[in-house]
Design a protein around this motif. Structure first.
Motif, short mmCIF file in Angstrom:
data_model
loop_
_atom_site.label_atom_id
_atom_site.label_comp_id
_atom_site.label_asym_id
_atom_site.label_seq_id
_atom_site.Cartn_x
_atom_site.Cartn_y
_atom_site.Cartn_z
N MET A 44 -7.76 1.16 -1.43
CA MET A 44 -7.63 1.57 -2.83
C MET A 44 -9.01 1.71 -3.43
O MET A 44 -9.97 1.09 -2.96
N LYS A 45 -9.11 2.50 -4.49
CA LYS A 45 -10.36 2.62 -5.23
C LYS A 45 -10.09 2.53 -6.73
O LYS A 45 -9.05 3.01 -7.20
N LYS A 46 -11.02 1.93 -7.42
CA LYS A 46 -10.94 1.87 -8.87
C LYS A 46 -11.67 3.07 -9.45
O LYS A 46 -12.85 3.29 -9.17
N VAL A 47 -10.97 3.87 -10.23
CA VAL A 47 -11.56 5.06 -10.84
C VAL A 47 -12.29 4.68 -12.12
O VAL A 47 -13.42 5.09 -12.36
N ARG A 48 -11.64 3.94 -12.97
CA ARG A 48 -12.21 3.34 -14.17
C ARG A 48 -11.32 2.18 -14.57
O ARG A 48 -10.37 1.86 -13.84
N LYS A 49 -11.58 1.57 -15.69
CA LYS A 49 -10.80 0.41 -16.09
C LYS A 49 -9.30 0.72 -16.10
O LYS A 49 -8.84 1.63 -16.78
N THR A 53 -0.08 -2.58 -14.01
CA THR A 53 1.34 -2.76 -14.33
C THR A 53 2.22 -2.43 -13.14
O THR A 53 3.18 -3.17 -12.83
N GLU A 54 1.92 -1.34 -12.42
CA GLU A 54 2.70 -0.98 -11.24
C GLU A 54 2.57 -2.03 -10.14
O GLU A 54 3.52 -2.31 -9.42
N VAL A 55 1.39 -2.61 -10.01
CA VAL A 55 1.19 -3.65 -9.00
C VAL A 55 1.98 -4.90 -9.36
O VAL A 55 2.60 -5.55 -8.50
N TYR A 113 0.85 -1.21 0.00
CA TYR A 113 0.00 0.00 0.00
C TYR A 113 0.87 1.25 0.00
O TYR A 113 0.62 2.19 -0.77
N ASN A 114 1.89 1.28 0.85
CA ASN A 114 2.77 2.45 0.93
C ASN A 114 3.50 2.69 -0.38
O ASN A 114 3.70 3.84 -0.79
N GLN A 115 3.88 1.62 -1.06
CA GLN A 115 4.55 1.75 -2.34
C GLN A 115 3.61 2.33 -3.40
O GLN A 115 3.98 3.23 -4.15
N ILE A 168 -7.40 2.15 -13.97
CA ILE A 168 -6.94 3.36 -13.30
C ILE A 168 -7.36 3.27 -11.84
O ILE A 168 -8.56 3.20 -11.53
N TYR A 169 -6.38 3.27 -10.94
CA TYR A 169 -6.63 3.13 -9.52
C TYR A 169 -5.92 4.24 -8.76
O TYR A 169 -4.99 4.86 -9.26
N SER A 170 -6.38 4.46 -7.53
CA SER A 170 -5.71 5.43 -6.68
C SER A 170 -5.83 4.98 -5.22
O SER A 170 -6.84 4.38 -4.83
N ALA A 171 -4.80 5.27 -4.44
CA ALA A 171 -4.83 4.93 -3.03
C ALA A 171 -5.78 5.86 -2.28
O ALA A 171 -5.99 7.01 -2.68
N VAL A 172 -6.32 5.36 -1.19
CA VAL A 172 -7.22 6.16 -0.34
C VAL A 172 -6.43 6.73 0.82
O VAL A 172 -5.67 6.01 1.49
N ASN A 173 -6.56 8.01 1.04
CA ASN A 173 -5.96 8.64 2.22
C ASN A 173 -6.75 8.23 3.45
O ASN A 173 -7.94 8.56 3.56
N PRO A 174 -6.16 7.51 4.40
CA PRO A 174 -6.92 7.01 5.55
C PRO A 174 -7.46 8.12 6.45
O PRO A 174 -8.41 7.90 7.20
N VAL A 175 -6.88 9.30 6.36
CA VAL A 175 -7.34 10.42 7.20
C VAL A 175 -8.63 11.02 6.64
O VAL A 175 -9.59 11.27 7.37
N THR A 176 -8.66 11.23 5.32
CA THR A 176 -9.81 11.89 4.69
C THR A 176 -10.83 10.91 4.12
O THR A 176 -11.98 11.27 3.92
N GLY A 177 -10.37 9.69 3.83
CA GLY A 177 -11.26 8.73 3.19
C GLY A 177 -11.42 8.96 1.70
O GLY A 177 -12.19 8.27 1.04
N GLN A 178 -10.68 9.93 1.17
CA GLN A 178 -10.72 10.25 -0.25
C GLN A 178 -9.46 9.75 -0.94
O GLN A 178 -8.41 9.59 -0.31
N ILE A 179 -9.56 9.52 -2.25
CA ILE A 179 -8.38 9.09 -2.98
C ILE A 179 -7.36 10.22 -3.04
O ILE A 179 -7.72 11.40 -2.95
N VAL A 180 -6.10 9.85 -3.20
CA VAL A 180 -5.04 10.86 -3.20
C VAL A 180 -4.98 11.60 -4.53
O VAL A 180 -4.46 12.72 -4.60
N ALA A 181 -5.48 11.00 -5.60
CA ALA A 181 -5.41 11.63 -6.92
C ALA A 181 -6.40 12.79 -7.03
O ALA A 181 -7.53 12.72 -6.54
#
Length: 255
Positions: A41-46, A16-18, A4-6, A48-61
């Protein structure tokens, strides 16, 4: 959590990054599925993913980082570029994304990402302070927005954006105009930027360069024939009466 941190180092990422972290395609999909179910993590679309900020509950992107990840050639343009530069009068819930390859419009977190065909490849810059964001430069944004305001944003919002600009590089403006090489665009750009000439620090030479390219055809500024228009001989344009709510200077106006 190490994975997750990576992945959280990327504003957006693909499978690909995973795979690079796990070394195996099946393991990558399985891991990503577990992270999504845990809300990390959340899937934005096919793909395309982004990590979730645990403080805000929102994706970092940000919306702009998502937009530029849609295709390899995607970049922010038109009214959305004005938004990015802080010049838009209002924030739209539609984000205009130019790209050489087409994609289907989609919605994520109440924002609709809309495809715009990329007509030229010049004038695209990497954002200085935001990773993974490409945006049309200010001069290209001005040209594109004048060219397409009937389809994107509308004329009133274009005016609001232009009013906030205090400097434009003439050489860039002329280069993009030359690439499009359209008489009607020279007319509209010349007429509109003449109105903001002092505020944008544009020279008389720039205005004359535009004027030399307008040809002999009479055109409508807004392509609306069902309203009261006034003919501007200087630019050979039919202009809606009271467009700027002031008397035009420098051109003969006849009904």
């Amino acid at each position: 959590m190490e994975i997750y941190n990576q992945l959280a180092k990327y504003p957006v990422f693909t499978i690909t990054e995973v795979e690079l972290l796990t070394g195996n395609s099946n393991t990558a999909y399985s891991l990503l599925d577990r992270l999504i179910k845990k809300g990390l993590m959340k899937k934005v679309r096919k793909n395309i993913y982004s990590a979730v900020n645990p403080v805000t509950g929102q994706i970092v992107a940000t919306r702009y980082q998502i937009a530029c990840a849609i295709t390899d050639t995607a970049y922010i343009s038109h009214h959305s570029a004005f938004e990015y530069y802080g010049l838009a009068n209002q924030v739209f819930y539609e984000l205009y994304v130019s790209s050489e390859s087409k994609f289907n419009a989609f919605e994520y977190d109440h924002v609709t990402y809309k495809y715009v065909a990329s007509r030229i490849q010049e004038g695209i810059v990497e954002a200085k302070n935001t990773t993974g964001v490409r945006v049309s430069d200010l001069e290209r944004t001005v040209i594109d927005s004048i060219r397409d305001f009937n389809k994107i944003g509308g004329f009133e919002e274009l005016q609001n954006c232009l009013e906030g600009i205090h400097f434009l590089e003439e050489e860039k403006l002329l280069r993009y105009l030359a690439i499009y090489n359209t008489q009607g665009l020279y007319q509209r750009v010349g007429y509109l930027l003449q109105h903001y000439q002092k505020e944008m620090q544009l020279s008389n030479d720039f205005i004359e360069c535009c004027k030399e390219k307008i040809g002999k055809s009479r055109r409508y500024l807004l392509n609306e024939t069902n309203q009261q228009n006034i003919y501007n001989r200087e630019w050979k344009l039919m202009i809606p009466e009271g467009l700027f709510e002031i008397t035009e200077q420098g051109g003969d106006l006849l009904v």
